[in-house]
Design an enzyme around this catalytic site. Structure first.
Site, mmCIF file in Angstrom:
data_model
loop_
_atom_site.group_PDB
_atom_site.id
_atom_site.type_symbol
_atom_site.label_atom_id
_atom_site.label_comp_id
_atom_site.label_asym_id
_atom_site.label_seq_id
_atom_site.Cartn_x
_atom_site.Cartn_y
_atom_site.Cartn_z
ATOM 1 N N CYS A 2 -29.668 -33.324 11.553
ATOM 2 C CA CYS A 2 -29.916 -32.998 10.151
ATOM 3 C C CYS A 2 -30.534 -34.136 9.349
ATOM 4 O O CYS A 2 -30.066 -35.254 9.403
ATOM 5 C CB CYS A 2 -28.630 -32.562 9.478
ATOM 6 S SG CYS A 2 -27.840 -31.128 10.197
ATOM 7 N N ARG A 27 -34.859 -36.414 14.883
ATOM 8 C CA ARG A 27 -33.404 -36.339 14.914
ATOM 9 C C ARG A 27 -32.909 -35.028 15.510
ATOM 10 O O ARG A 27 -31.746 -34.903 15.870
ATOM 11 C CB ARG A 27 -32.841 -36.510 13.500
ATOM 12 C CG ARG A 27 -33.118 -37.876 12.896
ATOM 13 C CD ARG A 27 -32.871 -37.882 11.409
ATOM 14 N NE ARG A 27 -31.454 -37.781 11.077
ATOM 15 C CZ ARG A 27 -30.691 -38.812 10.729
ATOM 16 N NH1 ARG A 27 -31.201 -40.023 10.671
ATOM 17 N NH2 ARG A 27 -29.420 -38.645 10.436
ATOM 18 N N TRP A 74 -29.581 -28.939 11.919
ATOM 19 C CA TRP A 74 -29.147 -28.714 13.303
ATOM 20 C C TRP A 74 -27.880 -27.875 13.213
ATOM 21 O O TRP A 74 -26.869 -28.313 12.670
ATOM 22 C CB TRP A 74 -28.893 -30.048 13.998
ATOM 23 C CG TRP A 74 -28.608 -29.950 15.468
ATOM 24 C CD1 TRP A 74 -29.504 -29.835 16.480
ATOM 25 C CD2 TRP A 74 -27.313 -29.984 16.091
ATOM 26 N NE1 TRP A 74 -28.862 -29.801 17.689
ATOM 27 C CE2 TRP A 74 -27.521 -29.882 17.485
ATOM 28 C CE3 TRP A 74 -26.008 -30.076 15.610
ATOM 29 C CZ2 TRP A 74 -26.470 -29.884 18.394
ATOM 30 C CZ3 TRP A 74 -24.966 -30.074 16.519
ATOM 31 C CH2 TRP A 74 -25.202 -29.977 17.898
ATOM 32 N N ASN A 99 -25.614 -32.880 5.159
ATOM 33 C CA ASN A 99 -25.412 -33.287 6.549
ATOM 34 C C ASN A 99 -23.918 -33.436 6.775
ATOM 35 O O ASN A 99 -23.218 -33.975 5.917
ATOM 36 C CB ASN A 99 -26.078 -34.634 6.846
ATOM 37 C CG ASN A 99 -27.588 -34.548 6.854
ATOM 38 O OD1 ASN A 99 -28.166 -33.482 6.730
ATOM 39 N ND2 ASN A 99 -28.230 -35.698 7.005
ATOM 40 N N GLY A 100 -23.434 -33.027 7.939
ATOM 41 C CA GLY A 100 -22.025 -33.224 8.246
ATOM 42 C C GLY A 100 -21.288 -31.915 8.425
ATOM 43 O O GLY A 100 -21.877 -30.832 8.532
ATOM 44 N N GLU A 478 -26.876 -41.601 34.317
ATOM 45 C CA GLU A 478 -27.934 -41.583 33.310
ATOM 46 C C GLU A 478 -29.144 -40.798 33.817
ATOM 47 O O GLU A 478 -29.772 -40.047 33.052
ATOM 48 C CB GLU A 478 -28.326 -43.013 32.952
ATOM 49 C CG GLU A 478 -29.528 -43.151 32.029
ATOM 50 C CD GLU A 478 -29.337 -42.552 30.645
ATOM 51 O OE1 GLU A 478 -30.332 -42.473 29.902
ATOM 52 O OE2 GLU A 478 -28.209 -42.149 30.305
ATOM 53 N N LYS A 482 -30.705 -37.466 31.983
ATOM 54 C CA LYS A 482 -32.093 -37.337 31.555
ATOM 55 C C LYS A 482 -32.724 -36.043 32.086
ATOM 56 O O LYS A 482 -33.433 -35.345 31.374
ATOM 57 C CB LYS A 482 -32.920 -38.546 32.035
ATOM 58 C CG LYS A 482 -32.669 -39.805 31.249
ATOM 59 C CD LYS A 482 -33.153 -39.682 29.822
ATOM 60 C CE LYS A 482 -32.419 -40.622 28.880
ATOM 61 N NZ LYS A 482 -31.044 -40.233 28.568
ATOM 62 N N GLU A 485 -31.242 -33.015 30.268
ATOM 63 C CA GLU A 485 -31.584 -32.986 28.846
ATOM 64 C C GLU A 485 -32.949 -32.372 28.586
ATOM 65 O O GLU A 485 -33.099 -31.563 27.662
ATOM 66 C CB GLU A 485 -31.589 -34.416 28.274
ATOM 67 C CG GLU A 485 -30.250 -34.968 27.876
ATOM 68 C CD GLU A 485 -30.381 -36.360 27.285
ATOM 69 O OE1 GLU A 485 -29.801 -36.599 26.218
ATOM 70 O OE2 GLU A 485 -31.059 -37.213 27.882
ATOM 71 N N HIS A 501 -15.626 -35.605 49.273
ATOM 72 C CA HIS A 501 -14.472 -35.079 48.542
ATOM 73 C C HIS A 501 -14.833 -33.890 47.675
ATOM 74 O O HIS A 501 -14.144 -33.608 46.683
ATOM 75 C CB HIS A 501 -13.848 -36.185 47.694
ATOM 76 C CG HIS A 501 -13.314 -37.323 48.511
ATOM 77 N ND1 HIS A 501 -12.179 -37.219 49.290
ATOM 78 C CD2 HIS A 501 -13.788 -38.582 48.707
ATOM 79 C CE1 HIS A 501 -11.967 -38.360 49.911
ATOM 80 N NE2 HIS A 501 -12.924 -39.213 49.581
ATOM 81 N N LYS A 600 -31.011 -36.118 17.915
ATOM 82 C CA LYS A 600 -31.177 -37.529 18.230
ATOM 83 C C LYS A 600 -30.002 -38.359 17.743
ATOM 84 O O LYS A 600 -29.438 -39.153 18.476
ATOM 85 C CB LYS A 600 -32.480 -38.045 17.607
ATOM 86 C CG LYS A 600 -32.772 -39.515 17.894
ATOM 87 C CD LYS A 600 -32.958 -39.757 19.368
ATOM 88 C CE LYS A 600 -33.319 -41.192 19.676
ATOM 89 N NZ LYS A 600 -33.355 -41.440 21.127
#
Length: 605
Positions: A2, A27, A74, A99-100, A478, A482, A485, A501, A600
């Site tokens: 947002c 963002r 968002w 925002n929030g 990571e 990626k 995402e 396992h 973001k």
């Protein structure tokens, strides 16, 4: 997440606000909107498309005004629909962006409904607009101050009123908000980047602040309602950060900016010393007998990598916690523990909350690794190391991650030195390696053509496994993050020793298995794990150091890394994983820089 932009001026503020929204697109958002006050009347335009579409709507309707607020949303409460998009109105006089998350929105909604307010959205934000309208008695500032007292949760808001056409009021609690100071015009934004090219005079509001903005002045009040003085800072935000140059996407650009970003992060490094982390660092670091790392997402994986460095080089115990989990469990506080937060934006809500929780438990020694010097994280920690990655636009972090790792390695060396575990000869060798790191990264980037060939094959799969051992296990995590995402391929990472396992049950000829194979003490163990994959028909894609003697053969595809880089190897090995994710997403045609459902800067819990 947002974005907020607001303006009061003697000129049409529409171009300023739309340009601000474009700068905040990185963002993440799924709807956007703008509200204007013109001749005492509120008008708005909203879209569930991109800011470019909103711009067309505004132009077609010939909207203009000297006072306005704009927003990229968002979705949290309610689907990404036009009715749920900001700005939200209350009647014909109050317009608000937010925002929030308001945690007590349900009870406030019922209270306001009982008083006759009609809701047109599913959002928690509309509650704030109606609440302010309820308290409005001709003074917008007083109405906002009365309303925010009733709110529980995190918020940054910008509010305008049709009855007061040269006034805008903002408030923040747990979500960032800045004031931009101009000449006979003033601004509000959730990020100073939104105001790049408009003003470089920025005021960072503190927790609980309410700001009353007019054409020629701004008045700030603290959480208790008393006048507060906040420093006006000169912030040089490069307006050209949103330019792609020769690259197709910002993610690609940022991957290739990593040699420069790492060099900038190491700028001025002559030797290892506590003052790298602040003038008062020595007593704080000397007191520490253990380390607690708090972070989320990619930053969490940086913390997991740092655990290996801190324990092997500095010989200090380390715990790494997902910030969103840490403050909701009963942990054992330890006053001599150094609390380290890692955040690209410095505004990550969960990490900030975890930091505050640690302080409440009596752990006062704190240090942040952060990319934004003016962020809440830097202001709230005793010590800081500012990475110099520059603004990162792509949602999937790349250069922020490798610069975080660089800073965390410096922290490991510094604590080792303080604890008497770093000889002058070792220090000199590590400094040499760090200085060579940008060139080493550049050499890895030259592998891109080979990785492009792999991406074509990866794009045809819906699942992938990533394997690493020891310090490279977090890098496998990571790499998997990626890929999922931005390509939307389901990817999971495991320590290679865990294959037997459970994960081996997933391995077939249709399952690509990416393996990180540095020439270290675990190499022979890793080779055995690779054979377990081949025995089940799995296809191995191996990033191997040149001296590992792993060769391409049926079922094993090898790309050779330019050199073995010892303890700093994780920084090099993550680069090809970034490129693999990027080029796979490119083949699949996904929105690389703005992947679905993601944001973001995660400024809500």
């Amino acid at each position: 997440m947002c974005g907020i932009v607001g303006a009061v001026a003697k000129r049409n503020v529409v171009p300023v606000m739309l340009e601000g929204l474009k700068r905040l697109e990185y963002r993440g958002y799924d709807s956007c909107g703008i509200a204007l006050c013109a001749e005492g009347q509120l008008e708005r335009s909203r879209s569930t498309s991109r800011v470019a579409e909103l711009e067309k709507q505004v132009s077609n309707r010939h909207l203009s005004g000297f006072l306005g607020i704009a927003h990229t949303r968002w979705a949290t409460h309610g689907a990404p629909t036009t009715d749920n998009a900001h700005p939200h109105f209350s009647g014909k006089r109050i317009a608000l962006v937010h925002n929030g998350i308001i945690e007590n929105h349900a009870e406030l909604r019922e209270e306001l409904k009982a008083q006759g307010y009609v809701f047109s959205s599913q959002t928690d934000t509309e509650v704030i607009a109606h609440l302010i309208d309820r308290f409005y008695r001709g003074d917008l500032l007083k109405a906002v101050q009365a309303a925010v007292v009733r709110l529980r949760g995190a918020f940054a808001i910008a509010v305008i009123c049709g009855n007061e056409p040269q006034r805008m009021v903002g408030a923040r609690q747990g979500s960032p908000l800045v004031v931009g100071i101009g000449e006979h015009e003033n601004f509000l934004a959730s990020d100073a980047l939104a105001l790049a090219g408009t003003t470089n005079r920025i005021v960072y509001l503190e927790e609980g602040d309410v700001v009353d903005i007019h054409l020629n002045d701004c008045h700030i009040y603290d959480a208790g309602g008393k006048p507060a003085l906040r420093e006006v800072r000169m912030v040089s935000v490069y307006a050209g950060v949103s330019e792609l140059g020769p690259y197709r996407h910002f993610m690609q650009k940022e991957i290739f900016e990593q040699p420069r970003a790492i060099a900038d992060t190491l700028q001025g490094l002559e030797g290892i010393a506590p003052d790298l982390f602040g003038a008062d660092a020595l007593p704080v670091l000397r007191k520490a007998d253990s380390v607690l790392i708090l972070a989320c997402g990619t930053s969490y994986y940086a913390g997991l990598t740092a655990k290996y460095w801190l324990e092997s080089v500095a010989r200090i115990p380390v715990e790494v916690e997902i910030a969103s989990e840490y403050r909701y469990r009963d942990s054992v506080p330890h006053e001599n523990r150094l609390v380290v937060t890692i955040s690209q934006s410095g505004e990550t809500a969960d990490t900030l909350a975890a930091l505050r929780h640690a302080r409440e438990l009596g752990m006062d020694g704190s240090l942040t690794i952060c990319n934004v010097a003016t962020s809440a994280m830097v202001r709230e920690c005793a010590l800081a190391y500012i990475t110099r990655a520059g603004v990162e636009i792509g949602v999937a972090s790349t250069k922020a991650f490798t610069t975080q790792l660089t800073a965390l390695f410096l922290l490991s060396l510094t604590i080792a030195q303080i604890r008497g575990r770093l000889t002058p000869e070792q220090e000199a060798e590590y400094i040499r390696m760090l200085r060579h790191l940008p060139a080493a990264v550049s050499a890895v980037l030259a592998l891109e053509p080979q990785i492009i060939a792999w991406a074509e094959e990866f794009s045809r799969h819906n699942d992938a496994l990533f394997l690493g051992r020891g310090i490279h296990y977090p890098i496998a995590l990571e790499g998997a993050l990626k890929l999922k995402e931005i390509s939307y391929i389901h990817a999971e990472a495991y320590p290679a020793g865990e294959l037997k396992h459970g994960p081996l049950a997933l391995v077939t000829e249709k399952m690509p298995v990416v393996t990180i194979a540095p020439n270290d003490d675990l190499l022979e163990k890793l080779k055995s794990n690779m054979q377990e994959v081949r025995a089940r028909g799995g296809q191995l894609y191996v990033f191997a150091d040149s001296d590992t003697k792993i060769v391409s053969e049926e079922g094993i595809h090898v790309i050779r890394m330019p050199e073995n880089y010892g303890l700093l190897s994780p920084i090099l090995h993550v680069i090809p994983l970034q490129l693999l994710a990027y080029h796979t997403a490119l083949v699949r045609g996904t929105d690389v820089d703005k992947p679905r459902n993601l944001a973001k800067s995660v400024t809500v819990e």
